[in-house]
Design a protein around this motif. Structure first.
Motif, short mmCIF file in Angstrom:
data_model
loop_
_atom_site.label_atom_id
_atom_site.label_comp_id
_atom_site.label_asym_id
_atom_site.label_seq_id
_atom_site.Cartn_x
_atom_site.Cartn_y
_atom_site.Cartn_z
N LYS A 51 0.57 -1.36 -0.04
CA LYS A 51 -0.05 -0.01 -0.08
C LYS A 51 0.75 1.40 0.11
O LYS A 51 0.31 2.52 -0.46
CB LYS A 51 -1.01 0.00 1.21
CG LYS A 51 -2.26 -0.93 0.88
CD LYS A 51 -3.29 -0.85 2.04
CE LYS A 51 -4.44 -1.49 1.65
NZ LYS A 51 -5.53 -1.75 2.55
N MET A 52 2.03 1.24 0.57
CA MET A 52 2.83 2.48 0.52
C MET A 52 3.49 2.69 -0.92
O MET A 52 3.59 3.87 -1.26
CB MET A 52 3.76 2.38 1.65
CG MET A 52 5.39 1.40 1.38
SD MET A 52 4.40 -0.38 1.19
CE MET A 52 4.07 -0.56 3.02
N CYS A 78 -2.40 4.42 3.84
CA CYS A 78 -1.58 3.14 3.69
C CYS A 78 -2.06 1.81 4.44
O CYS A 78 -1.53 1.03 4.73
CB CYS A 78 -0.05 3.07 4.13
SG CYS A 78 0.91 4.55 3.15
N LYS A 138 -6.82 3.74 1.45
CA LYS A 138 -6.02 3.62 0.17
C LYS A 138 -6.99 4.29 -1.09
O LYS A 138 -6.66 4.95 -1.95
CB LYS A 138 -5.65 2.29 -0.08
CG LYS A 138 -4.87 2.19 -1.37
CD LYS A 138 -4.68 0.79 -1.77
CE LYS A 138 -5.89 -0.19 -2.02
NZ LYS A 138 -5.47 -1.65 -2.47
#
Length: 331
Positions: A51-52, A78, A138
């Motif tokens: 996610k980052m 994130c 996200k």
């Protein structure tokens, strides 16, 4: 091809009852392998552990600053969150500030992991909604980037500018051509990579410093936001939140579905990628804790560390019936 190694043992009394095998890689800032277990070239979907990377274009493009996002917004971008009040309220406020609504999200409705919120919905006969999806942060980040880029509403389409920006970030940070993608539980594409590639990407995040160019600044901001605000990344009772607190908010970690886990260690300048092949989350939590302790980032005597290292297994009457241990290879 190297076989996966024994990473986690489940003991009941003196009997070894279950075992979990996996692959893991630790990389330095140059992308070199410092430690490896199993096959560094195993290609795996990192799921929410990426996610980052998926949030990097949001910051790197200037969309985050244009929207006035704070560190907590970046941590939530994130997140695989519990749908607690802090998560739900921030997602709703963030959407409203962008003149958007829940209907603009493309993640599906999901029952909150937060039991209190879930029970409140049941009592009030309120429906579960898209904001409750653990990936709604996200997706709100995707929508913010999409507004900046001027794309169409279906931002999860693989050829959409948002997902093309994510693909570019994925390939450049892993230093690999995408090995293909699957559709995640939240409907967004998720790109596969080798364990080495993901560890290389996490080492970039670990060594990134604000002021060293646009990309490093963006990566450092995301890593710092995660480490400083772990309650937004996951939530109470979750391994990500517990471990980041135990390490004094200096290390960022992130779980992914099917027993993936990553870590970014800025003080050591190291990145970690881990996959348990049978998909058991209990094993990935145990193994990442063991690796973090091995690398000197986590005190194995810390009360939160003990929940995952040599962790007691109790029955319904509170009796200790066994223990979860890291495999010898990780110690």
């Amino acid at each position: 091809m190297t076989d996966p190694v024994l990473m986690t043992e489940i003991w009941r009394g003196d009997i070894l009852e279950s075992v979990h095998h996996g692959h893991a890689v630790v990389c330095n800032g140059a992308g070199e392998i410092v430690h490896a277990w199993g096959d560094p070239n195993a290609i795996v979907l990192p799921r929410s552990s990426s996610k980052m990377i998926q949030a990097l274009p949001l910051v790197e493009s200037g969309a985050a600053d244009k929207a006035g996002l704070t560190e907590t917004h970046l941590a939530l971008a994130c997140a695989s969150h519990n749908a607690s009040a802090i998560h739900n309220d921030m997602v709703r406020d963030w959407l409203a500030a962008q003149e958007l609504s829940e209907e603009d999200l493309r993640c599906g409705p999901q029952e909150p992991r937060d039991i209190g919120i879930r029970d409140e919905l049941i009592r009030c006969n309120d429906p579960v909604c898209r904001v409750h999806n653990n990936c709604s942060g996200k997706h709100t980040g995707f929508l913010t980037l999409n507004k900046h880029l001027g794309g169409h509403s279906e931002y999860c389409d693989i050829d959409h500018p948002v997902q093309q920006a994510v693909l570019t970030a994925h390939e450049e940070l892993t230093q690999e051509t995408s090995a293909g993608y699957g559709i995640d539980g939240c409907s967004a594409p998720n790109h596969a990579a080798t364990l080495h590639g993901m560890a290389r990407a996490m080492a970039f995040f670990a060594t990134a410093r604000e002021g060293n160019g646009t990309r490093e600044t963006a990566a450092a901001r995301l890593r710092t936001a995660m480490a400083k605000h772990p309650e937004y990344v996951a939530g109470e009772g979750r391994a990500c939140t517990n471990l980041m607190r135990a390490m004094g908010h200096t290390v960022a970690v992130k779980t992914g579905a099917e027993a993936y886990f990553i870590a970014m260690l800025p003080e050591q300048g190291l990145g970690v990628a881990l996959k348990i092949v049978d998909g058991a989350t209990r094993a990935s939590e145990n193994a990442i804790a063991a690796i973090l302790a091995k690398l000197g980032a986590l005190d194995p005597a810390h009360p939160e560390a003990k929940k995952y290292l040599d962790a007691p297994i109790q029955n319904w009457d509170g009796l200790q019936t066994g223990v979860m241990k890291a495999g010898a290879a990780l110690l």
